[in-house]
Design an enzyme around this catalytic site. Structure first.
Site, PDB file in Angstrom:
ATOM      1  N   ASP A 127      31.917  47.009  43.604  1.00 55.01           N
ATOM      2  CA  ASP A 127      31.134  48.049  44.262  1.00 55.01           C
ATOM      3  C   ASP A 127      30.533  48.989  43.216  1.00 55.01           C
ATOM      4  O   ASP A 127      29.333  49.297  43.223  1.00 55.01           O
ATOM      5  CB  ASP A 127      32.057  48.826  45.223  1.00 55.01           C
ATOM      6  N   LYS A 146      41.043  44.608  35.290  1.00 51.59           N
ATOM      7  CA  LYS A 146      41.823  45.584  34.522  1.00 51.59           C
ATOM      8  C   LYS A 146      43.240  45.009  34.407  1.00 51.59           C
ATOM      9  O   LYS A 146      44.237  45.664  34.737  1.00 51.59           O
ATOM     10  CB  LYS A 146      41.787  46.937  35.268  1.00 51.59           C
ATOM     11  N   TYR A 150      40.035  48.054  49.126  1.00 55.16           N
ATOM     12  CA  TYR A 150      39.171  48.222  50.302  1.00 55.16           C
ATOM     13  C   TYR A 150      39.741  47.515  51.535  1.00 55.16           C
ATOM     14  O   TYR A 150      39.077  47.463  52.562  1.00 55.16           O
ATOM     15  CB  TYR A 150      37.776  47.659  50.021  1.00 55.16           C
ATOM     16  N   ASP A 196      36.324  48.836  32.143  1.00 55.18           N
ATOM     17  CA  ASP A 196      35.761  50.006  31.449  1.00 55.18           C
ATOM     18  C   ASP A 196      34.912  49.558  30.259  1.00 55.18           C
ATOM     19  O   ASP A 196      33.806  50.057  30.026  1.00 55.18           O
ATOM     20  CB  ASP A 196      36.852  51.005  31.018  1.00 55.18           C
TER      21      ASP A 196
END
Ligand code: NAD
Length: 357
Positions: A248, A191, A124, A224
């Protein structure tokens, strides 16, 4: 004591939920000197920008602000006012509690999670190159040489900066929040198995910061797997800290778990400035109808009162909101049970205010 607070009314449904929030907060009896300002699409013609300088000056001066949602104009050349406010004031931490409210329809019960999202870095950061532009071609050639990896020709490119400083301050924020609010555990979400250097840095820093808080449990989850775990056993989690993009997404997931955007509050924090806002947007299709749910911004107001150390008033306001929702007779369309006529935005706020009188 009188607190100085900037109220940014926003656009779309912003002015309606802002007015409702002011009604509910004023009913607590806490003395607030409001500086009311406007930002968003409605002021573009007057000021030539959706974020006039005097709005930022007002926030800098009062240090505490509460803001209605603001539309991001599409194709006008202006970037998101919401992102601009966070960037200009370096509001690096986005705090989004997700707590079930009895009477709000949801597939989940007793959810009590706090999402701490990094607000300034990651994908972002706004470093992106459009496919086919000379900048993108240059970046592709440079990156292919540097990484010795093949990149599909004419790809668009985005950059994901994650820093030690940015990671350290957000993880520290999450632990400090946990400590101050009697929370037991912080989970870093990442991740790092795939993005070894960016998310890997975030995770390493999180582990390092955790050492300074021996009384708070620390663990980490791959994003995930985190999403699946939240669906299956949310009770195992407490405070989650995440880089910007995952933050987000996971915070909206958690908002869904407590019944949706109409009831999900939030706050953005820098070192000495805080701006509180609901997670939802300006819902233009409902603008001017006195129809939408003011709960999310009113609960953001509860967070603001806590930030101003008006704890007793914050508790009373939260209880009043919960009672009005539980009783179900003075709630907006999205919360009304079948057979019960919904009330308008301002009427729901007035029912909440009445509980406080
Ligand atoms: P949105 O949150 O404005 O609305 C999506 C839908 O959610 C609405 O149509 C409505 O059905 C429901 N909803 C939202 N708020 C509600 C409320 N208080 N009560 C009842 N129902 C509610 O999302 P969008 O349509 O994707 O975005 C509209 C605009 O808002 C866009 O320009 C977007 O960029 C902007 N936005 C602003 C903020 C912010 O100001 N922080 C946040 C998100 C989106």
């Amino acid at each position: 004591m009188t607190h100085s607070v900037t109220l940014i009314r926003g656009d779309g449904i912003g002015p309606e939920v802002a007015k409702a929030t002011q009604t509910a907060i004023d009913a607590t009896g806490v003395r607030i000197d409001w500086t009311v300002v406007d930002a968003g699409v409605d002021v573009m013609e007057t000021y030539g920008t959706p974020l006039p300088d005097h709005v930022l000056e007002a926030i800098r001066s009062t240090k505490t602000a509460i803001k209605g949602p603001i539309t991001t104009p599409v194709g006008s050349g202006f970037r998101s006012v919401n992102v601009a406010i966070r960037k200009e004031l370096d509001l690096y931490a986005n705090l989004r509690p997700a707590k079930s409210i009895e009477g709000v329809k949801s597939a989940f019960k007793n959810v009590d999670l706090v999402i701490v999202r990094e607000n300034t870095e990651d994908l972002y950061a706004g470093i992106e190159f459009q496919t086919g532009t000379p900048e993108a071609e240059q970046a592709l050639e440079y990156l292919a040489n540097l990484s010795k990896k093949k990149i599909v020709p004419h790809s668009a490119i985005g950059v994901k900066p994650i820093s030690d400083m940015g990671s350290r301050r957000i993880v520290k924020f999450a632990f400090d929040y946990a400590q101050a609010n009697g929370r037991k555990k912080v989970t870093a979400v990442h991740k790092a198995n795939i993005m070894k250097f960016t998310d890997g840095l975030f995770l390493e820093v999180a582990k390092d910061v955790a050492k300074g808080y021996p009384n708070i449990e620390f663990d980490d989850r791959i994003v995930d797997n985190m999403c699946m775990q939240l669906m299956q056993k949310p009770e195992l989690y407490d405070v989650l800290v995440l880089p910007n993009l995952y933050g987000d997404i996971v915070s909206d997931l958690c908002a869904g778990m407590i019944g949706g955007l109409g009831v999900a509050p939030g706050g953005n924090f820098g070192t000495d400035i805080a701006v509180f806002e609901a997670i939802h947007g300006s819902a233009p299709k409902y603008a001017g109808q006195n129809k939408v749910n003011p709960t999310a911004l009113i609960l953001s107001g509860v967070m603001m009162l806590r930030h101003l150390e008006e704890i007793e008033a914050a508790d009373r306001l939260q209880k009043a909101v919960e009672e009005v929702i539980y009783e179900g007779t003075s709630v907006t369309y999205d919360l009304a049970k079948s057979g019960v006529s919904p009330v308008g935005t301002q009427e729901m706020a007035e029912a909440i205010a009445k509980k406080l009188s």
